[in-house]
Scaffold this active site. Structure first.
Site, PDB file in Angstrom:
ATOM      1  N   PHE A  60      92.858  -2.663  46.359  1.00 63.00           N
ATOM      2  CA  PHE A  60      93.321  -1.273  46.308  1.00 63.00           C
ATOM      3  C   PHE A  60      92.713  -0.405  47.398  1.00 63.00           C
ATOM      4  O   PHE A  60      93.272   0.623  47.772  1.00 63.00           O
ATOM      5  CB  PHE A  60      93.090  -0.650  44.926  1.00 63.00           C
ATOM      6  CG  PHE A  60      91.700  -0.838  44.375  1.00 63.00           C
ATOM      7  CD1 PHE A  60      90.656  -0.032  44.776  1.00 63.00           C
ATOM      8  CD2 PHE A  60      91.458  -1.836  43.439  1.00 63.00           C
ATOM      9  CE1 PHE A  60      89.380  -0.202  44.257  1.00 63.00           C
ATOM     10  CE2 PHE A  60      90.185  -2.013  42.911  1.00 63.00           C
ATOM     11  CZ  PHE A  60      89.146  -1.200  43.320  1.00 63.00           C
ATOM     12  N   GLY A  63      94.724   0.749  50.724  1.00 58.51           N
ATOM     13  CA  GLY A  63      95.585   1.917  50.799  1.00 58.51           C
ATOM     14  C   GLY A  63      95.031   3.145  50.105  1.00 58.51           C
ATOM     15  O   GLY A  63      95.681   4.184  50.062  1.00 58.51           O
ATOM     16  N   HIS A  64      93.815   3.055  49.541  1.00 52.07           N
ATOM     17  CA  HIS A  64      93.284   4.183  48.740  1.00 52.07           C
ATOM     18  C   HIS A  64      91.823   4.426  49.090  1.00 52.07           C
ATOM     19  O   HIS A  64      90.954   4.088  48.288  1.00 52.07           O
ATOM     20  CB  HIS A  64      93.424   3.868  47.250  1.00 52.07           C
ATOM     21  CG  HIS A  64      93.320   5.058  46.367  1.00 52.07           C
ATOM     22  ND1 HIS A  64      92.146   5.469  45.793  1.00 52.07           N
ATOM     23  CD2 HIS A  64      94.255   5.940  45.952  1.00 52.07           C
ATOM     24  CE1 HIS A  64      92.358   6.533  45.039  1.00 52.07           C
ATOM     25  NE2 HIS A  64      93.626   6.836  45.121  1.00 52.07           N
ATOM     26  N   PHE A  65      91.421   4.944  50.012  1.00 55.58           N
ATOM     27  CA  PHE A  65      92.050   5.373  51.255  1.00 55.58           C
ATOM     28  C   PHE A  65      91.336   4.631  52.372  1.00 55.58           C
ATOM     29  O   PHE A  65      90.111   4.567  52.332  1.00 55.58           O
ATOM     30  CB  PHE A  65      91.911   6.882  51.444  1.00 55.58           C
ATOM     31  CG  PHE A  65      92.449   7.671  50.267  1.00 55.58           C
ATOM     32  CD1 PHE A  65      93.814   7.916  50.161  1.00 55.58           C
ATOM     33  CD2 PHE A  65      91.605   8.126  49.258  1.00 55.58           C
ATOM     34  CE1 PHE A  65      94.313   8.651  49.089  1.00 55.58           C
ATOM     35  CE2 PHE A  65      92.105   8.850  48.186  1.00 55.58           C
ATOM     36  CZ  PHE A  65      93.461   9.106  48.093  1.00 55.58           C
ATOM     37  N   VAL A  70      88.077   5.042  47.945  1.00 56.06           N
ATOM     38  CA  VAL A  70      87.755   5.581  46.624  1.00 56.06           C
ATOM     39  C   VAL A  70      88.504   4.739  45.595  1.00 56.06           C
ATOM     40  O   VAL A  70      89.704   4.497  45.739  1.00 56.06           O
ATOM     41  CB  VAL A  70      88.188   7.064  46.507  1.00 56.06           C
ATOM     42  CG1 VAL A  70      87.967   7.586  45.103  1.00 56.06           C
ATOM     43  CG2 VAL A  70      87.458   7.925  47.517  1.00 56.06           C
TER      44      VAL A  70
END
Length: 160
Positions: A60, A63-65, A70
């Site tokens: 994750f 893309g986050h971020f 986070v």
């Protein structure tokens, strides 16, 4: 009941640790959705403390971020729920292993601080109530002694 019987019943209801191999037998979640690495404390039918070691290579974070990784809040809540699922399976015993656990409600969610790579999430869950196969929990995700997130959630355990 005498004092010795009380000590025996308390010892029987407390498990000290559940490792990842056992967690994989108990709940159906698998990578990349398995969000609990270990359960370090458990009092059957009451409470548990799970651990999620947050690593920069979690999928994750791509893309986050990318420039400021986070952990998504929804996955923190999922980690609390998976810790609760391990507690429920341990409480019901081997006949409940591998059953599915579905969220029924998530209430009062608060995110207090970001969870980032390198953090060790302590997932504290405590049963608020249970009726049959429906359980309600109060959960807190803690990093370095500080609450990162908290929620009250209900889940139902059922056959696949």
């Amino acid at each position: 009941m005498n004092m010795q019987t009380d000590k025996t019943s308390v010892a029987a209801s407390t498990a000290t640790s559940v490792d990842i191999k056992r967690i994989l037998q108990m709940i159906p979640h698998r990578y990349p959705m398995l969000m609990v690495d270990k359960v370090t404390e458990m009092v059957l039918a009451e409470s548990a403390v799970g651990i999620k070691n947050v690593s920069v290579n979690e999928p994750f974070f791509q893309g986050h971020f990318p420039s400021e990784p986070v952990m998504p809040g929804v996955l923190i809540v999922e980690a609390m729920a998976q810790t609760a699922a391990v507690l429920v399976v341990a409480t019901f015993g081997s006949q409940s292993e591998g059953k599915l656990v579905y969220f029924m409600s998530i209430d009062g969610v608060r995110f207090r601080r970001p969870v980032i790579p390198g953090d060790r999430l302590e997932l504290h869950v405590k049963k608020a109530q249970s009726r049959g196969n429906v359980w309600k929990f109060d959960g807190k995700a803690i990093v370095d002694g500080k609450v990162a997130a908290e929620a009250t959630f209900a889940a139902m355990i059922r056959d696949k």
